[in-house]
Design a protein around this motif. Structure first.
Motif, PDB file in Angstrom:
ATOM      1  N   GLU B  54       0.786  -1.165  -0.009  1.00 40.88           N
ATOM      2  CA  GLU B  54      -0.207   0.093  -0.001  1.00 40.88           C
ATOM      3  C   GLU B  54       0.744   1.339  -0.082  1.00 40.88           C
ATOM      4  O   GLU B  54       1.866   1.378   0.633  1.00 40.88           O
ATOM      5  CB  GLU B  54      -0.962   0.029   1.303  1.00 40.88           C
ATOM      6  CG  GLU B  54      -2.053   1.077   1.400  1.00 40.88           C
ATOM      7  CD  GLU B  54      -2.964   0.752   2.389  1.00 40.88           C
ATOM      8  OE1 GLU B  54      -2.692   0.095   3.204  1.00 40.88           O
ATOM      9  OE2 GLU B  54      -4.143   1.596   2.224  1.00 40.88           O
ATOM     10  N   VAL B  55       0.347   2.227  -0.740  1.00 41.11           N
ATOM     11  CA  VAL B  55       1.145   3.606  -0.841  1.00 41.11           C
ATOM     12  C   VAL B  55      -0.161   4.748  -0.723  1.00 41.11           C
ATOM     13  O   VAL B  55      -0.977   4.691  -1.124  1.00 41.11           O
ATOM     14  CB  VAL B  55       1.655   3.823  -2.018  1.00 41.11           C
ATOM     15  CG1 VAL B  55       2.311   5.261  -2.052  1.00 41.11           C
ATOM     16  CG2 VAL B  55       2.874   2.759  -2.186  1.00 41.11           C
ATOM     17  N   LYS B  56       0.332   5.420   0.541  1.00 39.38           N
ATOM     18  CA  LYS B  56      -0.562   6.572   0.637  1.00 39.38           C
ATOM     19  C   LYS B  56       0.084   7.992   0.605  1.00 39.38           C
ATOM     20  O   LYS B  56       1.242   7.901   0.995  1.00 39.38           O
ATOM     21  CB  LYS B  56      -1.404   6.356   1.916  1.00 39.38           C
ATOM     22  CG  LYS B  56      -2.434   5.406   2.094  1.00 39.38           C
ATOM     23  CD  LYS B  56      -3.144   5.303   3.208  1.00 39.38           C
ATOM     24  CE  LYS B  56      -4.287   4.298   3.244  1.00 39.38           C
ATOM     25  NZ  LYS B  56      -5.010   4.389   4.655  1.00 39.38           N
ATOM     26  N   LYS B  57      -0.448   9.145   0.002  1.00 41.01           N
ATOM     27  CA  LYS B  57       0.014  10.273   0.250  1.00 41.01           C
ATOM     28  C   LYS B  57      -0.754  11.339   0.997  1.00 41.01           C
ATOM     29  O   LYS B  57      -1.812  11.307   0.910  1.00 41.01           O
ATOM     30  CB  LYS B  57       0.260  10.739  -1.186  1.00 41.01           C
ATOM     31  CG  LYS B  57       1.250   9.982  -2.195  1.00 41.01           C
ATOM     32  CD  LYS B  57       1.584  10.496  -3.537  1.00 41.01           C
ATOM     33  CE  LYS B  57       2.579   9.703  -4.315  1.00 41.01           C
ATOM     34  NZ  LYS B  57       2.953  10.450  -5.246  1.00 41.01           N
ATOM     35  N   GLN B  58       0.009  11.994   1.618  1.00 41.16           N
ATOM     36  CA  GLN B  58      -0.718  13.243   2.173  1.00 41.16           C
ATOM     37  C   GLN B  58       0.102  14.482   1.996  1.00 41.16           C
ATOM     38  O   GLN B  58       1.451  14.736   2.567  1.00 41.16           O
ATOM     39  CB  GLN B  58      -0.497  13.296   3.754  1.00 41.16           C
ATOM     40  CG  GLN B  58      -1.711  12.309   4.562  1.00 41.16           C
ATOM     41  CD  GLN B  58      -1.467  12.191   6.005  1.00 41.16           C
ATOM     42  OE1 GLN B  58      -0.686  12.568   6.452  1.00 41.16           O
ATOM     43  NE2 GLN B  58      -2.447  11.493   6.291  1.00 41.16           N
TER      44      GLN B  58
END
Lengths: 113, 111
Positions: B54-58
Motif C-alpha cells: 500500500e502507498v498513501k500520500k498526504q
C-alpha cells in the motif's frame, strides 16, 4: 469535546514523595496506555489496560503502579519518587480492535530532585 | 525486546531536501501506523497502512507498506521547517496483542 487529559502538566517534587499522575479520556475507549519518554527520545510502554480491572505491565520495567476502576480514568502512582524517575509520562487511549489509532494526552513532565 | 526497528535515529537536512525514515520488523505486521511528535508536544497520528504494497500520500508525505508487510517508509519531499519533529512508526505483529512503537527518527531542518 472528546479528548484525553493529563494532570499535572508539570511536577517538581522531592525524593521519597508519593505521586499520582492523572489521566482521563472522554472518548469511551477501552484501551489505555502509559509511556515514559525522555525528551525527543523513544517511547517506552510501561503499563497498559484493556478495560476496567485490567492492567498489565509494559515492555519497560517500571516501579510505578496503575489502576483502572473506571473506563475513563487510568492513574499512575509512584510510591516513592527518585531522581531516576525524572522523565515525561504520556498517557494514550484507543478504541477496541486492531486498526485503531492511539490518542495521546499532553503529557506530564516529572522532575524529582 | 523491540519488535519494530526504525532508522535512522537522527536526520539533519537543509530546507528543500528530501527525507526518508524506515521501519522494519523481523515478523509480519498486520498494520503500520505513523505518528509525528513536534518538539515539546505529544505524538499525533498521521496515517495507517494495512494492505501489502500500500502507498498513501498526504501532500508532501508519502507512506509505503512493503509487499511482505515487514517494512514501511515515510518520505517527505522538499522538507520545510514545519516538518521538524520526531517521526514514529508503530506496528502490530500478527497474532500479537498490540501496537509497538519504533524508536523514532528525529528530523531537524536547517532554513
Amino acid at each position: 469535546e472528546a479528548d484525553i487529559y493529563q494532570t499535572p502538566r508539570y511536577l517538581v517534587i522531592g525524593t521519597g514523595k508519593k505521586i499520582t499522575l492523572e489521566c482521563s479520556q472522554t472518548m469511551g475507549h477501552d484501551k489505555m496506555y502509559w509511556y515514559q519518554q525522555d525528551p525527543g527520545m523513544e517511547l517506552h510502554l510501561i503499563h497498559y489496560s484493556y478495560g476496567v480491572n485490567s492492567t498489565e505491565k509494559g515492555d519497560l520495567s517500571s516501579e510505578s503502579t496503575v489502576s483502572r476502576i473506571r473506563t475513563e480514568h487510568f492513574p499512575l502512582t509512584l510510591e516513592s519518587a527518585r531522581p531516576s524517575h525524572t522523565s515525561q509520562y504520556l498517557c494514550a487511549s484507543s478504541d477496541w480492535g486492531d486498526y485503531n489509532e492511539q490518542f495521546f494526552g499532553p503529557g506530564t513532565r516529572l522532575t524529582v530532585l | 525486546g523491540q519488535q519494530v526497528m526504525q532508522i535512522p535515529q537522527y536526520q539533519h537536512v537543509q530546507e528543500g531536501e528530501d527525507f526518508t525514515t524506515y521501519c522494519n520488523s523481523s515478523t509480519t505486521l498486520s498494520n503500520i501506523q505513523w505518528y509525528k511528535q513536534r518538539p515539546g508536544g505529544h505524538p499525533v497520528f498521521l496515517i495507517q497502512l494495512v494492505k501489502s504494497g500500500e502507498v498513501k500520500k498526504q501532500k508532501r508525505l508519502t507512506f509505503q507498506f512493503g509487499e511482505a508487510k515487514k517494512n514501511s517508509s515515510l518520505h517527505i519531499t522538499a522538507t520545510q521547517t514545519t516538518d521538524v519533529g520526531t517521526y514514529f512508526c508503530a506496528g502490530k505483529v500478527v497474532n500479537n496483542n498490540d501496537m509497538r512503537f519504533g524508536a523514532g527518527t528525529r528530523l531537524t531542518v536547517k532554513p
